[in-house]
Motif scaffolding. Structure first.
Motif, short mmCIF file in Angstrom:
data_model
loop_
_atom_site.label_atom_id
_atom_site.label_comp_id
_atom_site.label_asym_id
_atom_site.label_seq_id
_atom_site.Cartn_x
_atom_site.Cartn_y
_atom_site.Cartn_z
N SER A 262 0.82 -1.21 0.00
CA SER A 262 0.00 0.00 0.00
C SER A 262 0.86 1.27 0.00
N GLY A 263 0.59 2.13 -0.97
CA GLY A 263 1.27 3.42 -1.02
C GLY A 263 2.70 3.36 -1.52
N VAL A 264 3.20 2.17 -1.82
CA VAL A 264 4.60 2.06 -2.28
C VAL A 264 4.66 1.76 -3.78
N ASN A 265 3.88 0.76 -4.22
CA ASN A 265 3.98 0.34 -5.63
C ASN A 265 2.61 -0.01 -6.23
N ASP A 266 1.51 0.49 -5.62
CA ASP A 266 0.20 -0.02 -6.02
C ASP A 266 -0.75 1.03 -6.61
N SER A 267 -0.22 2.14 -7.10
CA SER A 267 -1.12 3.17 -7.69
C SER A 267 -1.48 2.80 -9.13
N ASP A 268 -2.50 3.45 -9.66
CA ASP A 268 -2.87 3.22 -11.06
C ASP A 268 -1.71 3.58 -11.99
N GLU A 269 -1.01 4.63 -11.63
CA GLU A 269 0.14 5.04 -12.44
C GLU A 269 1.21 3.93 -12.46
N ARG A 277 5.98 -1.49 -19.57
CA ARG A 277 7.26 -2.22 -19.52
C ARG A 277 7.14 -3.65 -20.03
N LEU A 278 6.00 -4.30 -19.66
CA LEU A 278 5.86 -5.72 -20.00
C LEU A 278 5.20 -5.93 -21.36
N SER A 279 4.78 -4.85 -21.96
CA SER A 279 4.06 -4.93 -23.22
C SER A 279 4.86 -5.73 -24.26
N GLY A 280 4.18 -6.66 -24.91
CA GLY A 280 4.82 -7.47 -25.96
C GLY A 280 5.54 -8.69 -25.44
N MET A 281 5.61 -8.84 -24.13
CA MET A 281 6.30 -10.03 -23.59
C MET A 281 5.29 -11.14 -23.37
N ASN A 282 5.71 -12.39 -23.59
CA ASN A 282 4.85 -13.52 -23.29
C ASN A 282 5.04 -13.84 -21.80
N CYS A 283 4.13 -13.33 -20.97
CA CYS A 283 4.36 -13.47 -19.53
C CYS A 283 3.05 -13.50 -18.76
N HIS A 284 3.15 -13.75 -17.49
CA HIS A 284 1.99 -13.71 -16.61
C HIS A 284 2.40 -12.98 -15.34
N VAL A 285 1.50 -12.18 -14.80
CA VAL A 285 1.83 -11.45 -13.56
C VAL A 285 1.04 -12.03 -12.40
N ASN A 286 1.76 -12.40 -11.34
CA ASN A 286 1.12 -12.85 -10.09
C ASN A 286 1.13 -11.70 -9.11
N LEU A 287 -0.04 -11.22 -8.76
CA LEU A 287 -0.10 -10.15 -7.76
C LEU A 287 -0.26 -10.78 -6.39
N ILE A 288 0.55 -10.34 -5.44
CA ILE A 288 0.51 -10.90 -4.09
C ILE A 288 0.37 -9.75 -3.09
N ARG A 305 -7.62 -1.84 -4.91
CA ARG A 305 -6.33 -1.58 -5.58
C ARG A 305 -5.91 -2.80 -6.43
N GLN A 306 -6.12 -3.98 -5.84
CA GLN A 306 -5.75 -5.21 -6.56
C GLN A 306 -6.53 -5.31 -7.87
N GLN A 307 -7.86 -5.06 -7.79
CA GLN A 307 -8.70 -5.17 -8.98
C GLN A 307 -8.31 -4.12 -10.02
N SER A 308 -8.01 -2.94 -9.54
CA SER A 308 -7.64 -1.85 -10.44
C SER A 308 -6.36 -2.23 -11.22
N PHE A 309 -5.41 -2.84 -10.51
CA PHE A 309 -4.16 -3.30 -11.14
C PHE A 309 -4.45 -4.33 -12.23
N ILE A 310 -5.30 -5.31 -11.89
CA ILE A 310 -5.64 -6.36 -12.86
C ILE A 310 -6.27 -5.73 -14.10
N ASP A 311 -7.21 -4.79 -13.89
CA ASP A 311 -7.93 -4.18 -15.01
C ASP A 311 -6.98 -3.40 -15.92
N ILE A 312 -6.08 -2.64 -15.31
CA ILE A 312 -5.16 -1.83 -16.13
C ILE A 312 -4.21 -2.74 -16.93
N LEU A 313 -3.74 -3.81 -16.30
CA LEU A 313 -2.86 -4.75 -17.02
C LEU A 313 -3.64 -5.46 -18.14
N ALA A 314 -4.88 -5.88 -17.81
CA ALA A 314 -5.69 -6.61 -18.79
C ALA A 314 -5.96 -5.74 -20.02
#
Ligand code: SAH
Ligand code: SF4
Length: 347
Positions: A262-269, A277-288, A305-314
């Motif tokens: 929280s507040g360190v690496n989880d903003s929409d930005e 950064r990960l665009s074009g890579m064949n990868c999967h992100v595990n959010l923990i 915050r978790q859902q927002s991250f998933i949506d932006i990545l998706a």
């Protein structure tokens, strides 16, 4: 220091060389190897060996074992956490998880860790030593024998940095996947690393077929350097380049671990920057959602915050899932049980 030979860390061909060099017939190596694969812990149990060979082995070799010091079973999901001790009394943790497709074990590769990530209980406890290949095998065998189940998946995600113990880890991978050994296929093994870049290139060249998981935890160098000292040595761009190479060389999709703090690496930005950064890579992100470790002051990100991250990545075609938290009642995040055990006056 143990002057005896670590017999369980030898491959069959090394064992053949060892027995013949010491005046015994080559076929004896296969007999010894199959006893070791059956998890015997004393040479006297190797019934088809002649007594002179048994005496030789007793005076020149030792069999690594992982002794159960502590065992915790989760009330919620049957996750089992072990604190194991080795021949010299050093302790590590391992966790067995039960899934629909079978049992999976998370094992340790070092006693402690040198990498010093600020959110990690292991990183906070300092470093003692690396594990041998046989000590990694022994964790799986001890858990299998205790639970009376066959473990089909292995993740190197316990205490320690696997790529800081490269040779022993690679040896372990060959041994654990050997037909005459535990026979756990490379495709059922995942290695997690904080990102020691030259070792990722070296690993790719071995074409082992294991899954590589990268502890990324940040979208840029600035944030990464705040929580992971290794980020001062290798930039995110260098790290991602080694991941692209890993995929190109092995054909295996890379997984990224991202502990949300929280507040360190989880903003929409942060999510948008990660997606770019990960665009074009064949990868999967595990959010923990980060596990709270005493003294860190870090708080896990909330569900929104978790859902927002998933949506932006998706939206940028990057698949992400929030990892199911298993064993939340038993300090299932590695490093935590050991810290608790010793803080409470365990030996
Ligand atoms: N050293 C390796 C493997 C062991 S750590 C590595 O760093 O990848 C296994 C995973 O647990 C890593 O992804 C690590 O970043 C993560 N981890 C460590 N402490 C954590 C915590 N407090 N909460 C959530 N994940 C954590
Ligand atoms: Fe070591 Fe991994 Fe913990 Fe970092 S997260 S301190 S690399 S075990």
């Amino acid at each position: 220091m143990n002057l005896l030979t670590d017999i369980k860390s030898m491959t069959l061909s090394e064992l053949e060389e060892y027995v013949t060099q010491n005046g015994f017939q080559k076929f004896r190596a296969k007999q010894i190897y199959s006893w070791l694969a059956k998890s015997v812990t004393y040479f006297d149990e190797m019934k088809n060996l002649p007594s002179d060979l048994k005496s030789f082995l007793k005076t020149s070799c030792y069999i690594s074992v992982a002794n159960i010091e502590k065992k915790l079973v989760s009330r919620y999901d049957k996750t089992v956490k072990y604190l194991f001790s080795f021949n010299d009394g050093e302790c590590v943790e391992a966790v067995v998880m039960s899934y629909k497709h079978g049992y999976s074990i998370c094992i340790s590769t070092q006693v402690g860790c040198k990498m010093g990530c600020t959110f990690c209980a292991t990183g906070k406890s300092g470093f003692s030593r690396s594990l041998t290949a046989s000590e990694m095998l022994a964790q799986i065998e001890a858990a299998q024998n205790d639970l009376k189940v066959r473990i089909s998946n292995v993740v190197l995600m316990g205490m320690g940095e696997p790529l800081d113990n490269f040779d022993n880890v690679v040896k372990f991978l060959y041994l654990v996947s050997s037909d005459d050994g535990l026979n756990i296929g490379m495709r059922h093994i995942t290695l997690s690393t904080c990102g020691i870049v030259p070792k990722i290139y070296e690993l790719a060249k071995l074409h082992l077929g294991i899954t590589l998981s990268i502890s990324l935890h940040a979208p840029n160098d600035e944030i990464r350097q705040k929580t992971m000292p290794i980020a001062h040595k290798y930039s995110i761009e260098e790290l991602l380049q080694s991941c692209r190479d890993y995929f190109k060389t092995t054909g295996r999709r890379v997984t990224f671990e991202y502990s949300m703090i929280s507040g360190v690496n989880d903003s929409d930005e942060n999510a948008r920057e990660l997606a770019d950064r990960l665009s074009g890579m064949n990868c999967h992100v595990n959010l923990i959602p980060v596990n709270t470790v005493e003294g860190t002051g870090y708080i896990k990100s909330n569900i929104k915050r978790q859902q927002s991250f998933i949506d932006i990545l998706a939206a940028k075609n990057i698949t992400a899932t929030v990892r199911r938290t298993l064993g939340s009642d038993i300090n299932a995040s590695c490093g935590q049980l050991k810290r608790k055990h010793f803080n409470e006056g365990g030996k």
